[in-house]
Design a protein around this motif. Structure first.
Motif, PDB file in Angstrom:
ATOM      1  N   ALA A 164      -5.512  -2.726   5.217  1.00  0.00           N
ATOM      2  CA  ALA A 164      -6.530  -3.729   5.524  1.00  0.00           C
ATOM      3  C   ALA A 164      -7.910  -3.286   5.053  1.00  0.00           C
ATOM      4  N   GLU A 165      -8.229  -2.013   5.268  1.00  0.00           N
ATOM      5  CA  GLU A 165      -9.551  -1.510   4.889  1.00  0.00           C
ATOM      6  C   GLU A 165      -9.758  -1.534   3.382  1.00  0.00           C
ATOM      7  N   GLY A 189       0.822  -1.203   0.000  1.00  0.00           N
ATOM      8  CA  GLY A 189       0.000   0.000   0.000  1.00  0.00           C
ATOM      9  C   GLY A 189       0.848   1.240   0.000  1.00  0.00           C
ATOM     10  N   GLN A 190       1.820   1.281   0.890  1.00  0.00           N
ATOM     11  CA  GLN A 190       2.720   2.431   0.967  1.00  0.00           C
ATOM     12  C   GLN A 190       3.414   2.671  -0.371  1.00  0.00           C
ATOM     13  N   ASP A 191       3.775   1.602  -1.071  1.00  0.00           N
ATOM     14  CA  ASP A 191       4.495   1.737  -2.336  1.00  0.00           C
ATOM     15  C   ASP A 191       3.661   2.377  -3.437  1.00  0.00           C
ATOM     16  N   ARG A 199      -7.275  -7.166  -3.057  1.00  0.00           N
ATOM     17  CA  ARG A 199      -5.982  -7.412  -2.414  1.00  0.00           C
ATOM     18  C   ARG A 199      -4.857  -6.765  -3.197  1.00  0.00           C
ATOM     19  N   ASP A 200      -4.937  -6.845  -4.512  1.00  0.00           N
ATOM     20  CA  ASP A 200      -3.890  -6.292  -5.369  1.00  0.00           C
ATOM     21  C   ASP A 200      -4.161  -4.817  -5.638  1.00  0.00           C
ATOM     22  N   PRO A 201      -3.177  -3.932  -5.432  1.00  0.00           N
ATOM     23  CA  PRO A 201      -3.392  -2.505  -5.681  1.00  0.00           C
ATOM     24  C   PRO A 201      -3.853  -2.172  -7.093  1.00  0.00           C
ATOM     25  N   SER A 202      -3.623  -3.041  -8.048  1.00  0.00           N
ATOM     26  CA  SER A 202      -4.092  -2.768  -9.410  1.00  0.00           C
ATOM     27  C   SER A 202      -5.612  -2.722  -9.474  1.00  0.00           C
ATOM     28  N   GLY A 203      -6.286  -3.242  -8.476  1.00  0.00           N
ATOM     29  CA  GLY A 203      -7.749  -3.220  -8.433  1.00  0.00           C
ATOM     30  C   GLY A 203      -8.328  -2.070  -7.635  1.00  0.00           C
ATOM     31  N   ASN A 206      -6.450   8.468   0.429  1.00  0.00           N
ATOM     32  CA  ASN A 206      -7.632   8.977   1.127  1.00  0.00           C
ATOM     33  C   ASN A 206      -8.102   8.036   2.226  1.00  0.00           C
ATOM     34  N   VAL A 207      -7.892   6.737   2.059  1.00  0.00           N
ATOM     35  CA  VAL A 207      -8.189   5.809   3.143  1.00  0.00           C
ATOM     36  C   VAL A 207      -7.185   6.012   4.283  1.00  0.00           C
ATOM     37  N   VAL A 208      -5.910   6.218   3.940  1.00  0.00           N
ATOM     38  CA  VAL A 208      -4.916   6.536   4.957  1.00  0.00           C
ATOM     39  C   VAL A 208      -5.289   7.834   5.675  1.00  0.00           C
ATOM     40  N   TRP A 209      -5.676   8.856   4.909  1.00  0.00           N
ATOM     41  CA  TRP A 209      -6.022  10.164   5.480  1.00  0.00           C
ATOM     42  C   TRP A 209      -7.165  10.034   6.489  1.00  0.00           C
ATOM     43  N   ARG A 210      -8.186   9.286   6.131  1.00  0.00           N
ATOM     44  CA  ARG A 210      -9.309   9.113   7.043  1.00  0.00           C
ATOM     45  C   ARG A 210      -8.861   8.376   8.314  1.00  0.00           C
ATOM     46  N   ASN A 211      -8.078   7.333   8.154  1.00  0.00           N
ATOM     47  CA  ASN A 211      -7.577   6.602   9.327  1.00  0.00           C
ATOM     48  C   ASN A 211      -6.654   7.462  10.173  1.00  0.00           C
ATOM     49  N   LEU A 212      -5.852   8.280   9.524  1.00  0.00           N
ATOM     50  CA  LEU A 212      -4.923   9.148  10.248  1.00  0.00           C
ATOM     51  C   LEU A 212      -5.679  10.149  11.119  1.00  0.00           C
ATOM     52  N   LEU A 213      -6.719  10.758  10.573  1.00  0.00           N
ATOM     53  CA  LEU A 213      -7.513  11.710  11.354  1.00  0.00           C
ATOM     54  C   LEU A 213      -8.215  11.008  12.516  1.00  0.00           C
TER      55      LEU A 213
END
Length: 847
Positions: free
Chosen positions: A708-709, A619-621, A716-720, A641-648
């Motif tokens: 995970a979210e 995910g980070q990559d 599972r694959d970032p291409s999706g 944006n999923v990271v941003w929501r979790n971060l807040l």
């Protein structure tokens, strides 16, 4: 409202009966209200025939010999297309929703009636010019002509569905339209587009828990060093000075009692429960900019506007052209643009000489005052007992015989809004007891829109204006809501004007509720129009307004601290400066810009965090080498944006009250931009654990949780991964579309549509990070006006001109809007004729 409308539909209606009605008589019921766009209609009061020409999108261009005929025809056309919306709006603005929807709407009605929107509108009628008053009456005449021949399901499908509940009986017939019905809509505009009452309440709640420095970190100052104000060289040649002394300790102590905080909660809850009209909160803003001929391919100005408002079905705007057959002193209107159903004229658009656009200035024009009561009928003011003004309000409630009654109390500051609910009233009494004070406390609202004004005069004057001088003279009458007005004309001039009544406070700056018993906190007047920010033909030939700061800190008057933080405006400005020569298509492409300047600031910190697990690191990559744009098919935008929501959530949910959780908009961009430079700030610590977390601990957890979210939600694959699969828009009918019953919702709602963009991006498809990823506000329309050739201008509406579900013009513009496309905007008679699909002629009745 969701509970209210579910009750409306479910109570007393068997689902089987509804299905039977829809299936058995669906075609008749659905099509019964479709208006005819062709033929001849007799309309009382006309001086001569009026012609309405519609194109394939149903957009009406109205041609008449006199203004009265023009606006009467507009009233008829608006009623044809959107009468249920008009009827719903006037019930909201009059505090009469319970007449349609029963007791569950009563709390909303009490709030609106306490503020007195309709009462103020009625008082404004006497202040308007005779011409404006006549135009409002002409418009009402056109609406009522349509009502005279249409009723019930013949007006709109919503009435057919509501009749099943029999709240008003199956033969509900709306009362005649009046001029005050139109003016009351201006109060709804002012409510949704002005004031910081929610922020005042939030700050006060936070003050009960945190020291001032912690609170101020959540309300950072505007970043003047990075994002330019609208008028960066603003100065004053005359005018007064302004002080910002803090609210005194007595008021602060009183406000921080548990019971008064509950009182504020009650006010906040009722205010937020109002039906969405234009929308409120982050995401409610706009972009508008204008460039002079030195930046265009034609040598003439270009003007763009896209107001960001709540996403409703039908859309907030409806397009129209209003044309005098012979433009002159006798009939001065030749104007086209976006209007509100229920209000005559054009709100945003152009005439034959000028164009204009709006964005929200959002000055602080609301103040909460804490009032000390002395018995039920008086308050303390400067150590004297002052009587309250009282009035009785009665409410008819559908489904019950007895009327409901309340007593509205007003202090010198305004209505006592804490009287609205029993909880709020009891809290005020308890506060007095706990403070060992014989007086109970309440909360009053002072608001510029509760003073009758002449904004309706301004709208017609803007429609007529032919040059900068006349435009500014019209703007001087635009009292509420205060807006940023941008201007361009065919002579090559561009300009900016901030109008509106913005209060001058003797003490304090409106950030906190003020002590109503102390005259030192009074309003002493309004900023003079001559002192309001303005600019004509700036040297660089560019004016950008996107709700950012208007003036530098040296400006002597206090407009607000509630600016958008300038991420959109700066991106627009940089795009223009890099563009070279612009045409209408290039301007429209800027409106679609999805660069996330917040991500640009935060991602380097996210990439710095060490993640050992290969699955989580995937995910980070995705964030590496990202260009920070957010089209609907973007995988890195989805993950960020999923990271941003979790971060807040990880940073603030454990420490802030739920009602103040971050929505993720521009204020939180700025909060987090500063916070990531403070790795050991107490905000990073998770109060639910025994150890003390640092910045990198929370960033890492946000990255892992987001991985995970997004895997659960998409692939599972970032291409999706695709941002649009999370970020969806459902166009929801303001009333029946929120029933929660699938078959009813499907009748009126449309979508979902997968969108790019995001909160506080130029393509401002807002979402609330405290709730989810669904779109909550959008560019409600987009327009680009070409001052070299109006027929080369472009426009698009979020939905369509029609409010009739299943009619072809209900959402015929939506797919184009989603794709970022626009329609040609025909203005001259020749261009209109080339696109003629329908013709409706109004004639005088035969004697």
């Amino acid at each position: 409202m969701r509970r209210l409308l579910r009750v409306i539909i479910v109570s007393g209606i068997a689902i089987a009966t509804l299905l039977l009605v829809v299936a058995g008589t669906g075609i008749f019921v659905v099509r019964h209200s479709f208006p005819s766009y062709d033929g001849t209609v007799e309309l009382t009061g006309l001086d001569a025939d009026v012609e309405v020409v519609r194109d394939g999108n149903g957009i009406p261009q109205i041609y008449a010999d006199k203004p009265g005929d023009l606006f009467a025809a507009q009233g008829y056309v608006h009623a044809q297309d959107r009468f249920f919306e008009m009827d719903f709006r006037r019930h909201v603005t009059s505090g009469r929703l319970a007449e349609l929807f029963g007791k569950d709407a009563l709390e909303t009605d009490k709030f609106v009636r306490t503020l007195g929107w309709r009462r103020v509108a009625e008082k404004e009628l006497g202040l308007l010019t005779p011409a404006t008053r006549q135009y409002l009456d002409d418009y009402a005449r056109g609406v009522n002509a349509y009502l005279a021949t249409h009723a019930g399901s013949g007006l709109s499908l919503e009435y057919a569905v509501l009749s099943l509940k029999k709240l008003n009986g199956p033969d509900y017939r709306p009362e005649p339209w009046t001029a005050a019905d139109s003016l009351a809509w201006l109060k709804a505009m002012a409510w949704d587009l002005g004031g910081n009452m929610n922020d005042e309440i939030a700050r006060t709640k936070l003050a009960a828990k945190y020291p001032a420095t912690n609170i101020e970190s959540l309300y950072p100052p505007y970043p003047y060093d990075r994002n330019e104000p609208i008028v960066p060289t603003a100065a004053m040649t005359k005018g007064g000075t302004f002080t910002t002394a803090p609210v005194d300790s007595e008021a602060r102590r009183a406000m921080l009692t548990t019971d008064l905080l509950k009182s504020l909660d009650s006010v906040d809850k009722v205010a937020k429960g109002l039906p969405q009209l234009l929308g409120r909160g982050d995401g409610i803003g706009s972009n508008s900019w204008v460039v002079s001929g030195e930046h265009t391919t034609t040598g003439k100005p270009l003007l763009a506007n896209d107001p960001h408002l709540g996403a409703t079905m039908p859309g907030i705007w409806t397009q129209v052209g209003l044309h005098c057959n012979n433009v002159g002193t006798r009939c001065p209107y030749d104007v086209s643009g976006f209007s509100f159903s229920g209000l005559p004229g054009v709100v945003i658009g152009h005439n034959g000489a000028i164009s204009w656009g709006f964005t929200n200035l959002d000055p602080d024009v609301m103040d909460l005052y804490l009032e000390k009561f002395s018995g039920p009928d008086a308050v303390v003011f400067d150590n004297k007992i002052r009587p309250l003004v009282k009035r009785e309000e009665k409410f008819k409630v559908a489904g019950q015989d007895e009327e409901e009654t309340i007593v509205v109390r007003e202090s010198r500051h305004g209505p006592i809004v804490s009287d609205i609910s029993d909880d709020a009233r009891d809290a005020g009494k308890l506060a007095g007891e706990r403070l060992k004070n014989p007086e109970a406390y309440g909360i009053a609202l002072q608001w510029t829109a509760l003073t009758p004004g002449k904004t309706a005069d301004a709208l017609f004057a803007i429609n007529r204006a032919q040059d900068w001088k006349a435009f500014r003279a019209a703007a001087a009458q635009f009292e509420v809501p205060s807006q940023n007005l941008v201007y361009a004309d065919r002579e090559g001039h561009i300009g900016y004007q901030a109008p509106g009544q913005v209060p001058i406070r003797n003490r304090g700056n409106g950030d906190w509720p003020a002590p109503g018993w102390d005259s030192r906190y009074r309003w002493t007047g309004y900023i003079p129009f001559e002192a309001m920010p303005t600019e004509a033909d700036p040297d660089d030939g560019i004016i950008v307004t996107a709700n950012q700061a208007v003036v530098p800190k040296t400006y002597p008057f206090h407009l607000t601290d509630n600016w958008d933080y300038g991420y959109r405006s700066q991106q627009i400005l940089e795009r223009i400066r890099a563009a070279g020569k612009l045409d209408a298509n290039a301007m429209a492409s800027i409106q679609l810009d999805t660069k996330n300047r917040n991500a640009e600031a935060i991602v380097p910190y996210l990439l710095h965090v060490q993640i050992n697990d290969e699955f989580d690191r995937q995910g980070q990559d995705t964030l590496r080498n990202w260009d920070f744009t957010q089209p609907a098919d973007s995988a890195p935008a989805a993950y960020f944006n999923v990271v941003w929501r979790n971060l807040l959530e990880l940073t603030f949910h454990d420490q802030l009250p739920k009602e103040t959780w971050p929505d993720g908009g521009s204020r939180w961009f700025e909060v987090m931009r500063k916070l990531v430079t403070q790795p050991n700030s107490t905000w990073w610590d998770n109060l639910g654990t025994t150890q003390r977390e640092s910045r990198d601990d929370i960033l890492r957890e946000a990255l892992v949780n987001a991985r995970a979210e997004i895997t659960t939600k998409m692939a599972r694959d970032p291409s999706g991964w695709q941002w649009g699969r999370l970020h969806k828009l459902t166009l929801t009918n303001q009333t029946l579309g929120k029933s929660g019953i699938g078959v009813v919702d499907k009748l009126f709602n449309r979508g979902p549509y997968e969108l790019g963009g995001g909160s506080s991006l130029v393509n401002a498809t807002a979402w609330d990070a405290s709730e989810g990823y669904a779109v909550t506000a959008t560019p409600s329309m987009r327009m680009v006006v070409d001052l070299a050739d109006f027929d080369k201008s472009r426009w698009i509406n979020l939905t369509g001109v029609s409010g009739h579900a299943f009619m072809s013009n209900y959402t015929d513009q939506t797919k184009l809007w989603v794709r970022g496309e626009t329609l040609p905007w025909a203005f001259t008679r020749g261009a209109v004729e080339a696109n003629r699909k329908h013709t409706l002629t109004f004639t005088k009745p035969e004697n």
